[in-house]
Design a protein around this motif. Structure first.
Motif, PDB file in Angstrom:
ATOM      1  N   ASP A 257      -7.987  56.264  -4.969  1.00 46.89           N
ATOM      2  CA  ASP A 257      -6.887  55.690  -5.991  1.00 46.89           C
ATOM      3  C   ASP A 257      -5.527  56.170  -5.251  1.00 46.89           C
ATOM      4  O   ASP A 257      -5.329  57.169  -4.498  1.00 46.89           O
ATOM      5  N   ARG A 258      -4.394  55.545  -5.996  1.00 48.57           N
ATOM      6  CA  ARG A 258      -3.056  55.942  -5.697  1.00 48.57           C
ATOM      7  C   ARG A 258      -2.490  57.547  -5.595  1.00 48.57           C
ATOM      8  O   ARG A 258      -2.068  57.988  -4.855  1.00 48.57           O
ATOM      9  N   ALA A 259      -2.818  58.045  -6.839  1.00 46.63           N
ATOM     10  CA  ALA A 259      -2.675  59.429  -7.138  1.00 46.63           C
ATOM     11  C   ALA A 259      -3.438  60.463  -6.001  1.00 46.63           C
ATOM     12  O   ALA A 259      -2.947  61.341  -5.445  1.00 46.63           O
ATOM     13  N   GLY A 260      -4.755  59.749  -5.823  1.00 49.02           N
ATOM     14  CA  GLY A 260      -5.522  60.698  -5.116  1.00 49.02           C
ATOM     15  C   GLY A 260      -5.084  60.599  -3.613  1.00 49.02           C
ATOM     16  O   GLY A 260      -5.078  61.808  -2.993  1.00 49.02           O
ATOM     17  N   LEU A 261      -4.811  59.496  -3.232  1.00 51.37           N
ATOM     18  CA  LEU A 261      -4.163  59.384  -1.580  1.00 51.37           C
ATOM     19  C   LEU A 261      -3.048  60.239  -1.669  1.00 51.37           C
ATOM     20  O   LEU A 261      -2.809  61.098  -0.584  1.00 51.37           O
ATOM     21  N   ARG A 262      -2.037  60.060  -2.406  1.00 54.04           N
ATOM     22  CA  ARG A 262      -0.896  60.712  -2.469  1.00 54.04           C
ATOM     23  C   ARG A 262      -1.033  62.150  -2.309  1.00 54.04           C
ATOM     24  O   ARG A 262      -0.256  63.023  -1.519  1.00 54.04           O
ATOM     25  N   ASP A 263      -1.713  62.817  -2.985  1.00 55.53           N
ATOM     26  CA  ASP A 263      -2.205  64.169  -3.408  1.00 55.53           C
ATOM     27  C   ASP A 263      -2.778  64.445  -1.894  1.00 55.53           C
ATOM     28  O   ASP A 263      -2.675  65.756  -1.592  1.00 55.53           O
ATOM     29  N   ALA A 264      -3.583  63.940  -1.304  1.00 49.66           N
ATOM     30  CA  ALA A 264      -4.468  64.219  -0.318  1.00 49.66           C
ATOM     31  C   ALA A 264      -3.383  64.318   0.867  1.00 49.66           C
ATOM     32  O   ALA A 264      -3.578  65.215   1.688  1.00 49.66           O
ATOM     33  N   ARG A 280      -0.512  51.268   8.804  1.00 49.16           N
ATOM     34  CA  ARG A 280       0.521  51.967   7.947  1.00 49.16           C
ATOM     35  C   ARG A 280       0.845  51.090   6.997  1.00 49.16           C
ATOM     36  O   ARG A 280       0.888  51.387   5.743  1.00 49.16           O
ATOM     37  N   ARG A 281       1.402  50.190   7.373  1.00 43.99           N
ATOM     38  CA  ARG A 281       2.037  49.087   6.492  1.00 43.99           C
ATOM     39  C   ARG A 281       0.817  48.358   5.555  1.00 43.99           C
ATOM     40  O   ARG A 281       1.251  48.366   4.118  1.00 43.99           O
ATOM     41  N   LEU A 282      -0.298  48.533   6.098  1.00 38.93           N
ATOM     42  CA  LEU A 282      -1.355  47.984   4.897  1.00 38.93           C
ATOM     43  C   LEU A 282      -1.606  48.892   3.940  1.00 38.93           C
ATOM     44  O   LEU A 282      -1.706  48.473   2.845  1.00 38.93           O
ATOM     45  N   VAL A 283      -1.574  50.139   4.305  1.00 39.90           N
ATOM     46  CA  VAL A 283      -1.649  51.251   3.284  1.00 39.90           C
ATOM     47  C   VAL A 283      -0.688  51.099   2.280  1.00 39.90           C
ATOM     48  O   VAL A 283      -0.690  51.328   0.961  1.00 39.90           O
ATOM     49  N   GLU A 284       0.644  51.000   2.703  1.00 39.37           N
ATOM     50  CA  GLU A 284       1.669  51.144   1.833  1.00 39.37           C
ATOM     51  C   GLU A 284       1.984  49.845   1.156  1.00 39.37           C
ATOM     52  O   GLU A 284       2.528  49.915  -0.080  1.00 39.37           O
ATOM     53  N   HIS A 285       1.527  48.882   1.449  1.00 36.41           N
ATOM     54  CA  HIS A 285       1.450  47.554   1.069  1.00 36.41           C
ATOM     55  C   HIS A 285       0.532  47.725  -0.343  1.00 36.41           C
ATOM     56  O   HIS A 285       0.868  47.295  -1.460  1.00 36.41           O
ATOM     57  N   TRP A 286      -0.639  48.298  -0.062  1.00 30.90           N
ATOM     58  CA  TRP A 286      -1.412  48.670  -1.124  1.00 30.90           C
ATOM     59  C   TRP A 286      -0.791  49.588  -2.234  1.00 30.90           C
ATOM     60  O   TRP A 286      -0.711  49.459  -3.494  1.00 30.90           O
ATOM     61  N   TYR A 287      -0.258  50.605  -1.782  1.00 32.92           N
ATOM     62  CA  TYR A 287       0.314  51.801  -2.524  1.00 32.92           C
ATOM     63  C   TYR A 287       1.492  51.343  -3.413  1.00 32.92           C
ATOM     64  O   TYR A 287       1.626  51.903  -4.341  1.00 32.92           O
ATOM     65  N   GLY A 288       2.402  50.194  -2.927  1.00 32.40           N
ATOM     66  CA  GLY A 288       3.389  50.040  -3.564  1.00 32.40           C
ATOM     67  C   GLY A 288       4.552  50.333  -3.117  1.00 32.40           C
ATOM     68  O   GLY A 288       5.787  50.078  -3.496  1.00 32.40           O
ATOM     69  N   SER A 289       4.766  51.472  -2.154  1.00 31.81           N
ATOM     70  CA  SER A 289       5.937  52.023  -1.588  1.00 31.81           C
ATOM     71  C   SER A 289       5.689  52.694  -0.375  1.00 31.81           C
ATOM     72  O   SER A 289       4.456  52.884   0.131  1.00 31.81           O
ATOM     73  N   GLU A 290       6.741  53.408   0.185  1.00 34.58           N
ATOM     74  CA  GLU A 290       6.340  54.199   1.247  1.00 34.58           C
ATOM     75  C   GLU A 290       5.736  55.510   0.894  1.00 34.58           C
ATOM     76  O   GLU A 290       5.732  56.056  -0.004  1.00 34.58           O
ATOM     77  N   LEU A 291       4.907  56.116   1.849  1.00 37.41           N
ATOM     78  CA  LEU A 291       4.244  57.535   1.661  1.00 37.41           C
ATOM     79  C   LEU A 291       4.781  58.354   2.619  1.00 37.41           C
ATOM     80  O   LEU A 291       4.959  58.275   3.572  1.00 37.41           O
ATOM     81  N   ASP A 292       5.032  59.513   1.830  1.00 39.08           N
ATOM     82  CA  ASP A 292       5.450  60.803   2.619  1.00 39.08           C
ATOM     83  C   ASP A 292       4.652  61.438   3.642  1.00 39.08           C
ATOM     84  O   ASP A 292       3.470  61.514   2.873  1.00 39.08           O
ATOM     85  N   ASP A 293       4.860  61.585   4.703  1.00 41.35           N
ATOM     86  CA  ASP A 293       3.544  62.209   5.562  1.00 41.35           C
ATOM     87  C   ASP A 293       3.055  63.492   5.111  1.00 41.35           C
ATOM     88  O   ASP A 293       2.029  63.885   5.851  1.00 41.35           O
ATOM     89  N   GLY A 294       3.742  64.172   4.462  1.00 41.96           N
ATOM     90  CA  GLY A 294       3.286  65.622   3.937  1.00 41.96           C
ATOM     91  C   GLY A 294       3.351  66.484   5.212  1.00 41.96           C
ATOM     92  O   GLY A 294       4.335  66.496   6.158  1.00 41.96           O
ATOM     93  N   PRO A 295       2.555  67.490   5.260  1.00 39.89           N
ATOM     94  CA  PRO A 295       2.918  68.644   6.413  1.00 39.89           C
ATOM     95  C   PRO A 295       2.337  68.164   7.650  1.00 39.89           C
ATOM     96  O   PRO A 295       2.737  69.078   8.489  1.00 39.89           O
ATOM     97  N   GLN A 296       1.843  67.034   7.871  1.00 39.02           N
ATOM     98  CA  GLN A 296       1.276  66.611   9.080  1.00 39.02           C
ATOM     99  C   GLN A 296       1.647  65.262   9.500  1.00 39.02           C
ATOM    100  O   GLN A 296       2.173  64.476   8.499  1.00 39.02           O
ATOM    101  N   GLY A 297       1.759  64.702  10.749  1.00 38.54           N
ATOM    102  CA  GLY A 297       1.987  63.353  10.835  1.00 38.54           C
ATOM    103  C   GLY A 297       0.945  62.910  12.235  1.00 38.54           C
ATOM    104  O   GLY A 297       0.601  63.682  12.874  1.00 38.54           O
ATOM    105  N   TRP A 298       0.907  61.696  12.295  1.00 42.58           N
ATOM    106  CA  TRP A 298      -0.172  60.990  13.147  1.00 42.58           C
ATOM    107  C   TRP A 298       0.664  61.030  14.597  1.00 42.58           C
ATOM    108  O   TRP A 298       1.707  60.564  14.791  1.00 42.58           O
TER     109      TRP A 298
END
Length: 298
Positions: A257-264, A280-298
């Motif tokens: 879910d959105r909170a779970g993905l953001r936290d993960a 990435r755009r498909l994921v953020e389209h579902w999420y509703g906004s951009e997602l911060d990459d957190g401590p790592q990046g692809w």
């Protein structure tokens, strides 16, 4: 709402396909000092700084070696012609994966086109019918066999890529066995001969994770010349969300879910795809906004 302004799908140059049949096109462009030339080697190109960012380091036709493969990329609104030439990359040349997010529309379109077309030339040097060496014609947009006279054209491999969601509006992300442990993305796969795009979505999801898909909605497409794919994006709705990974294409798949993905993501437990990718755009389209990459990046 469909995806817009996908990183490698932006372009602002007229490909001017009708000019390709002129046998004197390349020579005329090489004789014109206004022609701009993009040098590409193994998917990389030289760049320069411009306005605090990066831009393609385009040169004049006088810097093109006589024996270099040249292909016609098109022309802009003022009539300036563009060529791409194959060259040996320098140590500071930069690849499309990095440049795709920082170049303007005109330049990213030229580079994406050049990487795709020159990559095809590198791997299709001989006639598939008789094995004879082929020659570039049509401004570099086809190769002709001098022995049997057949023409051969660049190939693009269609691949579907899908944001699979369930009745609770969770998204399904999977990890390939070849990826690092925490890297997850949307599911994807190539379209098979004689198969519709919608059928390919349902088949790939069922094969890789065992989930049954019903409704399929087109969202957008992105050229992905690594080496020759067109990624065609969908939203796919699961009718049976039970996950049974195949263990070959997918090592693990999880619903978020959105909170779970953001936290993960913030905890480094999930690393999402690169920002230039349609995944990435498909994921953020579902999420509703951009997602911060957190401590790592692809």
């Amino acid at each position: 709402m469909p995806l817009e302004h996908l990183a490698l799908g932006r372009a602002a140059t007229d490909r001017a396909a009708l000019l390709r049949s002129d046998p004197g096109l390349i020579d005329r462009l090489l004789a014109d000092p206004a022609t701009r030339v993009l040098r590409v080697g193994h998917g990389r190109t030289p760049v320069r700084e411009r306005d605090g960012g990066l831009a393609l380091d385009l040169v004049g036709p006088g810097e093109v070696p006589d024996d270099a493969l040249r292909v016609f990329l098109g022309r802009d609104a003022d009539g300036t012609g563009y060529l791409a030439v194959r060259a040996e990359p320098g140590p500071d040349w930069v690849g499309l994966r990095r440049l795709g997010a920082v170049l303007d529309d005109a330049q990213v379109g030229l580079l994406t086109e050049a990487v795709a077309l020159l990559g095809w030339h590198e791997t299709h040097t001989h006639c598939p019918r008789c094995g004879a060496p082929t020659e570039p014609v049509e401004g570099g947009w086809s190769r002709r066999c001098p022995d049997d006279g057949t023409d051969h054209y660049p190939r693009t491999d269609p691949a579907v890529i899908m944001a699979v969601v369930d009745a609770d509006d969770r998204i399904l992300l999977g990890r390939s066995p070849a990826w690092p442990e925490h890297r997850y993305s949307t599911l994807a796969g190539f379209v098979e001969p004689g198969e519709s795009l919608e059928a390919a979505v349902r088949r790939e999801v069922a094969e890789e994770v065992g989930v049954v898909v019903g409704d399929v909605e087109y969202l957008g497409s992105q050229p992905w010349p690594f080496p020759a794919s067109l990624m065609i994006g969908f939203r796919a709705v699961a009718t049976d969300p039970t996950v049974r990974v195949d263990g070959v294409e997918i090592a693990d798949a999880r619903w978020f879910d959105r909170a779970g993905l953001r936290d993960a993501v913030q905890a480094g437990q999930v690393v999402l795809p690169s920002g230039i990718s349609i995944a990435r755009r498909l994921v953020e389209h579902w999420y509703g906004s951009e997602l911060d990459d957190g401590p790592q990046g692809w």
